[in-house]
Design a protein around this motif. Structure first.
Motif, PDB file in Angstrom:
ATOM      1  N   LEU A 189     -35.384  20.056  52.206  1.00  0.00           N
ATOM      2  CA  LEU A 189     -35.996  18.802  52.554  1.00  0.00           C
ATOM      3  C   LEU A 189     -35.688  18.536  54.245  1.00  0.00           C
ATOM      4  CD1 LEU A 189     -34.871  16.744  49.536  1.00  0.00           C
ATOM      5  CD2 LEU A 189     -36.982  17.497  50.028  1.00  0.00           C
ATOM      6  N   ARG A 190     -34.682  19.044  54.789  1.00  0.00           N
ATOM      7  CA  ARG A 190     -34.367  18.775  56.072  1.00  0.00           C
ATOM      8  C   ARG A 190     -35.288  19.420  56.888  1.00  0.00           C
ATOM      9  NH1 ARG A 190     -29.029  17.791  54.190  1.00  0.00           N
ATOM     10  NH2 ARG A 190     -28.574  19.992  54.320  1.00  0.00           N
ATOM     11  N   PHE A 191     -35.566  20.765  56.558  1.00  0.00           N
ATOM     12  CA  PHE A 191     -36.464  21.716  57.234  1.00  0.00           C
ATOM     13  C   PHE A 191     -37.810  20.905  57.128  1.00  0.00           C
ATOM     14  CE2 PHE A 191     -39.941  24.810  56.919  1.00  0.00           C
ATOM     15  CZ  PHE A 191     -39.776  25.629  58.079  1.00  0.00           C
ATOM     16  N   VAL A 192     -38.219  20.434  56.215  1.00  0.00           N
ATOM     17  CA  VAL A 192     -39.705  19.743  55.986  1.00  0.00           C
ATOM     18  C   VAL A 192     -39.581  18.430  57.033  1.00  0.00           C
ATOM     19  CG1 VAL A 192     -41.106  18.212  54.662  1.00  0.00           C
ATOM     20  CG2 VAL A 192     -40.069  20.504  53.731  1.00  0.00           C
ATOM     21  N   VAL A 193     -38.591  17.860  57.451  1.00  0.00           N
ATOM     22  CA  VAL A 193     -38.840  16.672  58.079  1.00  0.00           C
ATOM     23  C   VAL A 193     -38.219  17.121  59.575  1.00  0.00           C
ATOM     24  CG1 VAL A 193     -38.480  15.163  56.361  1.00  0.00           C
ATOM     25  CG2 VAL A 193     -36.509  16.051  57.409  1.00  0.00           C
ATOM     26  N   GLY A 194     -38.049  18.289  59.822  1.00  0.00           N
ATOM     27  CA  GLY A 194     -37.488  18.726  61.083  1.00  0.00           C
ATOM     28  C   GLY A 194     -36.184  18.573  61.509  1.00  0.00           C
ATOM     29  N   ALA A 195     -35.280  18.219  60.523  1.00  0.00           N
ATOM     30  CA  ALA A 195     -33.720  17.887  60.896  1.00  0.00           C
ATOM     31  C   ALA A 195     -32.677  18.926  60.281  1.00  0.00           C
ATOM     32  CB  ALA A 195     -33.478  16.459  60.115  1.00  0.00           C
ATOM     33  N   GLY A 196     -33.263  20.120  59.954  1.00  0.00           N
ATOM     34  CA  GLY A 196     -32.621  21.148  59.520  1.00  0.00           C
ATOM     35  C   GLY A 196     -31.743  21.756  60.632  1.00  0.00           C
ATOM     36  N   THR A 197     -30.584  22.519  60.133  1.00  0.00           N
ATOM     37  CA  THR A 197     -29.778  23.344  61.374  1.00  0.00           C
ATOM     38  C   THR A 197     -30.602  24.659  61.479  1.00  0.00           C
ATOM     39  OG1 THR A 197     -28.852  24.472  59.198  1.00  0.00           O
ATOM     40  CG2 THR A 197     -27.784  22.595  59.908  1.00  0.00           C
ATOM     41  N   GLU A 198     -30.198  25.285  62.601  1.00  0.00           N
ATOM     42  CA  GLU A 198     -31.006  26.539  62.951  1.00  0.00           C
ATOM     43  C   GLU A 198     -30.762  27.646  61.993  1.00  0.00           C
ATOM     44  OE1 GLU A 198     -30.808  29.444  66.877  1.00  0.00           O
ATOM     45  OE2 GLU A 198     -29.702  27.564  66.844  1.00  0.00           O
ATOM     46  N   GLN A 199     -29.615  27.723  61.494  1.00  0.00           N
ATOM     47  CA  GLN A 199     -29.347  28.951  60.511  1.00  0.00           C
ATOM     48  C   GLN A 199     -30.271  28.775  59.320  1.00  0.00           C
ATOM     49  OE1 GLN A 199     -25.179  29.323  59.676  1.00  0.00           O
ATOM     50  NE2 GLN A 199     -25.460  31.277  58.066  1.00  0.00           N
ATOM     51  N   ALA A 200     -30.054  27.383  58.672  1.00  0.00           N
ATOM     52  CA  ALA A 200     -30.706  27.281  57.588  1.00  0.00           C
ATOM     53  C   ALA A 200     -32.404  27.131  57.681  1.00  0.00           C
ATOM     54  CB  ALA A 200     -30.619  26.058  57.080  1.00  0.00           C
ATOM     55  N   ASP A 201     -32.771  26.713  58.813  1.00  0.00           N
ATOM     56  CA  ASP A 201     -34.254  26.978  59.155  1.00  0.00           C
ATOM     57  C   ASP A 201     -34.756  28.321  59.466  1.00  0.00           C
ATOM     58  OD1 ASP A 201     -34.318  24.287  59.146  1.00  0.00           O
ATOM     59  OD2 ASP A 201     -34.730  23.902  61.127  1.00  0.00           O
ATOM     60  N   ALA A 202     -33.789  29.304  60.052  1.00  0.00           N
ATOM     61  CA  ALA A 202     -34.202  30.657  60.412  1.00  0.00           C
ATOM     62  C   ALA A 202     -34.145  31.374  58.984  1.00  0.00           C
ATOM     63  CB  ALA A 202     -32.850  31.316  60.962  1.00  0.00           C
ATOM     64  N   VAL A 203     -33.391  31.054  58.051  1.00  0.00           N
ATOM     65  CA  VAL A 203     -33.669  31.554  56.618  1.00  0.00           C
ATOM     66  C   VAL A 203     -34.833  31.354  55.963  1.00  0.00           C
ATOM     67  CG1 VAL A 203     -32.548  31.819  54.280  1.00  0.00           C
ATOM     68  CG2 VAL A 203     -31.064  31.735  56.280  1.00  0.00           C
ATOM     69  N   VAL A 204     -35.168  30.022  55.881  1.00  0.00           N
ATOM     70  CA  VAL A 204     -36.470  29.685  55.296  1.00  0.00           C
ATOM     71  C   VAL A 204     -37.603  30.424  56.003  1.00  0.00           C
ATOM     72  CG1 VAL A 204     -37.581  27.685  55.091  1.00  0.00           C
ATOM     73  CG2 VAL A 204     -35.675  27.164  54.862  1.00  0.00           C
ATOM     74  N   ILE A 205     -37.573  30.297  57.394  1.00  0.00           N
ATOM     75  CA  ILE A 205     -38.943  31.002  57.873  1.00  0.00           C
ATOM     76  C   ILE A 205     -38.907  32.535  57.909  1.00  0.00           C
ATOM     77  CG2 ILE A 205     -39.856  31.302  60.064  1.00  0.00           C
ATOM     78  CD1 ILE A 205     -38.750  28.470  61.075  1.00  0.00           C
ATOM     79  N   ALA A 206     -37.937  33.085  57.781  1.00  0.00           N
ATOM     80  CA  ALA A 206     -37.687  34.684  57.962  1.00  0.00           C
ATOM     81  C   ALA A 206     -37.769  35.027  56.471  1.00  0.00           C
ATOM     82  CB  ALA A 206     -36.561  34.960  58.604  1.00  0.00           C
ATOM     83  N   SER A 207     -37.156  34.544  55.505  1.00  0.00           N
ATOM     84  CA  SER A 207     -37.168  35.114  54.179  1.00  0.00           C
ATOM     85  C   SER A 207     -37.868  34.363  52.929  1.00  0.00           C
ATOM     86  CB  SER A 207     -35.669  35.175  53.880  1.00  0.00           C
ATOM     87  OG  SER A 207     -35.315  35.697  52.612  1.00  0.00           O
ATOM     88  N   ARG A 208     -37.619  32.997  52.925  1.00  0.00           N
ATOM     89  CA  ARG A 208     -37.954  32.250  51.825  1.00  0.00           C
ATOM     90  C   ARG A 208     -39.464  32.122  51.909  1.00  0.00           C
ATOM     91  NH1 ARG A 208     -33.421  29.235  49.881  1.00  0.00           N
ATOM     92  NH2 ARG A 208     -31.615  30.748  49.920  1.00  0.00           N
ATOM     93  N   ILE A 209     -40.105  31.524  52.839  1.00  0.00           N
ATOM     94  CA  ILE A 209     -41.321  31.258  52.944  1.00  0.00           C
ATOM     95  C   ILE A 209     -42.156  32.703  53.151  1.00  0.00           C
ATOM     96  CG2 ILE A 209     -43.287  30.469  54.551  1.00  0.00           C
ATOM     97  CD1 ILE A 209     -41.638  28.138  55.516  1.00  0.00           C
ATOM     98  N   PRO A 210     -41.867  33.863  53.672  1.00  0.00           N
ATOM     99  CA  PRO A 210     -42.906  34.972  53.508  1.00  0.00           C
ATOM    100  C   PRO A 210     -42.743  35.471  52.008  1.00  0.00           C
ATOM    101  CG  PRO A 210     -41.411  35.053  55.624  1.00  0.00           C
ATOM    102  CD  PRO A 210     -41.146  33.910  54.722  1.00  0.00           C
ATOM    103  N   ARG A 211     -41.652  35.711  51.556  1.00  0.00           N
ATOM    104  CA  ARG A 211     -41.445  35.810  50.057  1.00  0.00           C
ATOM    105  C   ARG A 211     -42.566  34.959  49.279  1.00  0.00           C
ATOM    106  NH1 ARG A 211     -37.693  39.019  47.381  1.00  0.00           N
ATOM    107  NH2 ARG A 211     -37.972  38.840  44.947  1.00  0.00           N
ATOM    108  N   LEU A 212     -42.447  33.848  49.283  1.00  0.00           N
ATOM    109  CA  LEU A 212     -43.530  32.815  48.482  1.00  0.00           C
ATOM    110  C   LEU A 212     -44.737  33.126  48.619  1.00  0.00           C
ATOM    111  CD1 LEU A 212     -43.636  30.635  46.598  1.00  0.00           C
ATOM    112  CD2 LEU A 212     -43.535  28.921  48.619  1.00  0.00           C
ATOM    113  N   LEU A 213     -45.035  33.226  50.224  1.00  0.00           N
ATOM    114  CA  LEU A 213     -46.619  33.431  50.505  1.00  0.00           C
ATOM    115  C   LEU A 213     -46.844  34.920  50.062  1.00  0.00           C
ATOM    116  CD1 LEU A 213     -46.558  31.747  54.106  1.00  0.00           C
ATOM    117  CD2 LEU A 213     -47.676  31.014  51.925  1.00  0.00           C
ATOM    118  N   ALA A 214     -46.210  35.764  49.911  1.00  0.00           N
ATOM    119  CA  ALA A 214     -46.481  37.054  49.182  1.00  0.00           C
ATOM    120  C   ALA A 214     -46.742  37.054  47.953  1.00  0.00           C
ATOM    121  CB  ALA A 214     -45.524  37.957  49.571  1.00  0.00           C
ATOM    122  N   GLY A 215     -45.892  36.170  47.198  1.00  0.00           N
ATOM    123  CA  GLY A 215     -46.298  35.962  45.841  1.00  0.00           C
ATOM    124  C   GLY A 215     -47.529  35.143  45.548  1.00  0.00           C
ATOM    125  N   VAL A 216     -47.737  34.267  46.258  1.00  0.00           N
ATOM    126  CA  VAL A 216     -49.359  33.765  46.375  1.00  0.00           C
ATOM    127  C   VAL A 216     -50.365  34.490  46.683  1.00  0.00           C
ATOM    128  CG1 VAL A 216     -50.504  31.876  47.411  1.00  0.00           C
ATOM    129  CG2 VAL A 216     -48.082  31.175  46.688  1.00  0.00           C
TER     130      VAL A 216
END
Length: 697
Positions: free
Chosen positions: A56-83
């Motif tokens: 949620l903090r990533f969506v509103v632009g208030a996330g930490t650098e480490q958490a945002d990096a995980v979401v961008i580099a790992s979570r979103i690519p895996r989800l988009l690959a599944g889609v």
């Protein structure tokens, strides 16, 4: 042609039923909500400690650098690959089912994924690291070649779900044999490709999706423009032509787009199994309730949405059940989708109703009965050939021996080197001979009991069940002895046999339904075996692949004893039952007229085939097509009477596996190819030839 005015709020589909747009919209809304919920859960899963609050903090632009990096580099690519994979395979399966007018058609049953996979592995072996678009083009070529071959083989007289699935299984097995051979021979160049070959959503960046997403989008739009032609194509060639559809062009264009979509999915995530079968099948099951889903302008996007739900849902399920590390990294998503898809295949097969008598391939039909002298000549020639093959297998290998060395060994006068070589080689030769005979006899019995000339222990799931049982014993009990492995293989084969024949016998044993269910059970067993291997020892894939490919390497005399005992038990009983086999192979009525109780006879025959298969698998691993090739060749040589078929079949099976083992030990010595791979490469062309001959039967 006069157009009728549309019915207010209700239009008619291709079959004349009201489409009810509100119902279609309602189903689409429910599907979209479910996909979004799965996507939200999917984003919260992973090895890093990134939860809902971080997202949620990533969506509103208030996330930490480490958490945002995980979401961008790992979570979103895996989800988009599944889609992307879900959309591509859902669309591909939908189109292939429409084009072939076959509810069991999919990129898997047409061998598209395996065709693409084998070329990508070959590129890795050659040391070529192609950019994503060129790798996608290579995957497209491989998938198209495999699909074209399967469609040709499954066409002709008697075409239907069974022929399509059998042709796809044969071609897929041949391609998989080549792939496994490359993985075993070039382990360093193909590190990680075994897991990738089962379909994984793990991504390193967005490069592959950036290239493949436009391909999938364009193919989707082109298919939507074809939706009317696809609707009419389902009415049959003649009706569609009368209504102005160029059937050949529509079919060709549809197949090309389906293969292109499948190639895009393989390029991104590897061969993710059975999504193309399950996703359209789920949507088509809703058609009786929502008739508008039968029209392709709704069926195509709904199949894509169902594909997303299947892929993302399988990934979520795996990580919930196994944990983030195991379910997300070690066990590919494709293993879960393959297992679920196999269950869908079994469910569809149980609903299958026979449309006519089973047609046998020409080579499967009874050859003209030869005289006794001709039978004796054939038997002697085959026996001499088997003895010659056994002799060559004893003499040849990484160390060449002479017949005098063998004589000295048998008389206890050989030197240390010869003794060492033959102590290791003789059990291998005996294992190949006995296992080949056991598998061949089991194939002849199954073909007679099922009255299907294209059935064999590997195709109907018995071999897969035995393999799963043995793999579980080996992995769960690392010090498992011969007795435990043999018993586990027997239990696995028995469970698979009971499942296949129990489901097929509902409403009367139908040979086509039996084969379809068997293929589904075999696919489920293969997915389970892959799961066990990757979960237990993901860094020692070569050892497991060698055993699963059917190898005599490292066999000892105690491992051969169970096969010999099974032959000693089964052969006398089958010999006394040879007349029953002749009658059971005809129909259900003839045996009853002759006083044979099918309720007792058929389970006994199948139980003996199960015993022989399990013992062979416990000794040499999984070897396919021996139980198909040997009985066919025997019937072509001596006719259909089992008093002649059984001995010739046993000798031919022993000959085939012995030659395969010898070739595997010598062609690349000191390296070795498993006997099962060589046997599959020999047996598959023969099976393909049978299907080709039967196109005009």
């Amino acid at each position: 042609m006069t157009r009728t005015a549309p019915v207010p709020a209700r239009t008619a589909d291709a079959g004349g039923a009201p489409t009810r747009p509100l119902r279609v919209a309602g189903v689409a809304t429910v599907g979209a909500v479910l996909a979004l919920l799965l996507a939200a859960v999917h984003l919260t899963q992973g090895t890093a400690d990134v939860g809902v609050g971080d997202l949620l903090r990533f969506v509103v632009g208030a996330g930490t650098e480490q958490a945002d990096a995980v979401v961008i580099a790992s979570r979103i690519p895996r989800l988009l690959a599944g889609v992307l994979v879900g959309v591509a395979l859902g669309l591909a399966g939908c189109v292939l089912q429409t084009i072939s007018r076959n509810s069991l058609a999919s990129p898997d049953t047409l061998g598209v994924g395996r065709g693409a996979y084998v070329l990508i592995v070959a590129l890795s072996v050659a040391g070529l690291a192609l950019p994503v678009p060129f790798a996608g083009a290579v995957a497209f070529v491989g998938g198209l070649a495999a699909a074209a071959l399967v469609l040709v083989l499954s066409s002709g007289v008697g075409s239907g779900p069974t022929r399509l699935v059998l042709a796809g299984s044969a071609v897929g097995l041949a391609l998989e044999s080549v792939t496994v051979a490359l993985l075993l021979l070039f382990e360093e160049q193909t590190v990680g490709l075994y897991a990738w070959g089962s379909g994984t959503l793990s991504q390193f960046g967005m490069t592959s999706m950036a290239w493949m997403a436009p391909v999938v989008a364009v193919a989707f739009l082109l298919l939507l423009t074809l939706s009317t032609e696809l609707d009419l194509h389902g009415l049959g060639d003649d009706s569609a032509s009368v209504l102005g559809v160029n059937v050949r062009r529509t079919r060709l264009f549809g197949v090309l787009l389906a293969v292109l979509l499948s190639a895009a999915a393989v390029t991104v995530a590897g061969p993710v199994g059975f999504v193309g079968l399950a996703a359209p099948a789920i949507v088509r099951l809703l058609v009786p309730l929502v008739p508008g889903l039968a029209r392709h302008r709704a069926l195509l996007p709904m199949s894509a949405l169902a594909g997303i739900i299947v892929v993302i849902g399988a990934d979520v399920l795996a990580r919930l059940a196994l944990g983030a590390q195991v379910g997300g990294v070690e066990v590919p998503t494709g293993v879960v989708t393959s297992f679920l898809g196999a269950l869908v295949l079994v469910g569809l097969a149980c609903r299958y109703r026979q449309s006519g008598p089973t047609r046998a391939a020409p080579a499967a039909r009874s050859a003209r009965l030869r005289g006794r002298a001709g039978f004796v000549v054939v038997l002697v020639v085959v026996a001499v050939g088997t003895v010659g093959a056994a002799t060559a297998a004893t003499l040849l290998g990484d160390a060449k021996l002479l017949t005098g060395d063998v004589v000295n060994y048998l008389t206890g006068r050989s030197g240390p080197l010869v003794t060492f070589v033959l102590d290791a080689r003789v059990p291998r030769v005996l294992a190949a001979l006995t296992a080949g005979a056991a598998l061949a006899i089991a194939g002849a019995v199954i073909q007679a009991a099922c009255r299907n000339p294209l059935a064999e222990p590997g195709i109907i799931g018995v071999t897969g069940g035995a393999g799963l049982g043995a793999v579980l014993a080996i992995t769960l009990v690392p010090v498992a002895g011969t007795a435990l492995i043999t018993g586990s293989a027997l239990v696995g084969a028995a469970v698979a046999t009971l499942a296949v024949f129990g489901l097929a016998a509902r409403g009367g044993l139908d040979s086509d339904r039996l084969v379809l269910i068997g293929v589904g059970v075999s696919a489920a067993a293969a997915a389970a075996i892959t799961f066990v291997i990757l979960l237990s020892d993901p860094f020692n894939v070569g050892k497991a692949l060698t055993w699963l490919s059917g190898s005599t390497y490292g066999r000892t005399l105690p491992q051969v004893v169970p096969v010999v005992l099974a032959l000693l038990v089964a052969v006398p009983i089958l010999w006394r039952s040879r007349r029953e086999l002749d009658l059971v192979a005809v129909d259900d009525d003839t045996p009853r007229v002759a006083g044979i109780a099918l309720e007792r006879s058929r389970p006994l025959l199948l139980g003996l085939a199960c015993l022989l298969t399990a013992m062979a698998v416990s000794a040499v691993g999984v070897i396919s097509f021996v139980g198909l090739v040997a009985p066919h060749a025997a019937r072509a040589l001596v006719g259909a009477k089992h008093e002649r078929v059984l001995p010739v079949t046993a000798l031919l099976g022993a000959l085939l596996v012995s030659v395969a083992d010898t070739v595997g030990r010598t062609v690349i010595a000191p390296g070795q190819l498993p006997a099962g791979l060589v046997a599959a490469l020999v047996g598959t062309p023969y099976f393909v030839w049978l299907l080709w001959r039967s196109r005009t039967a």
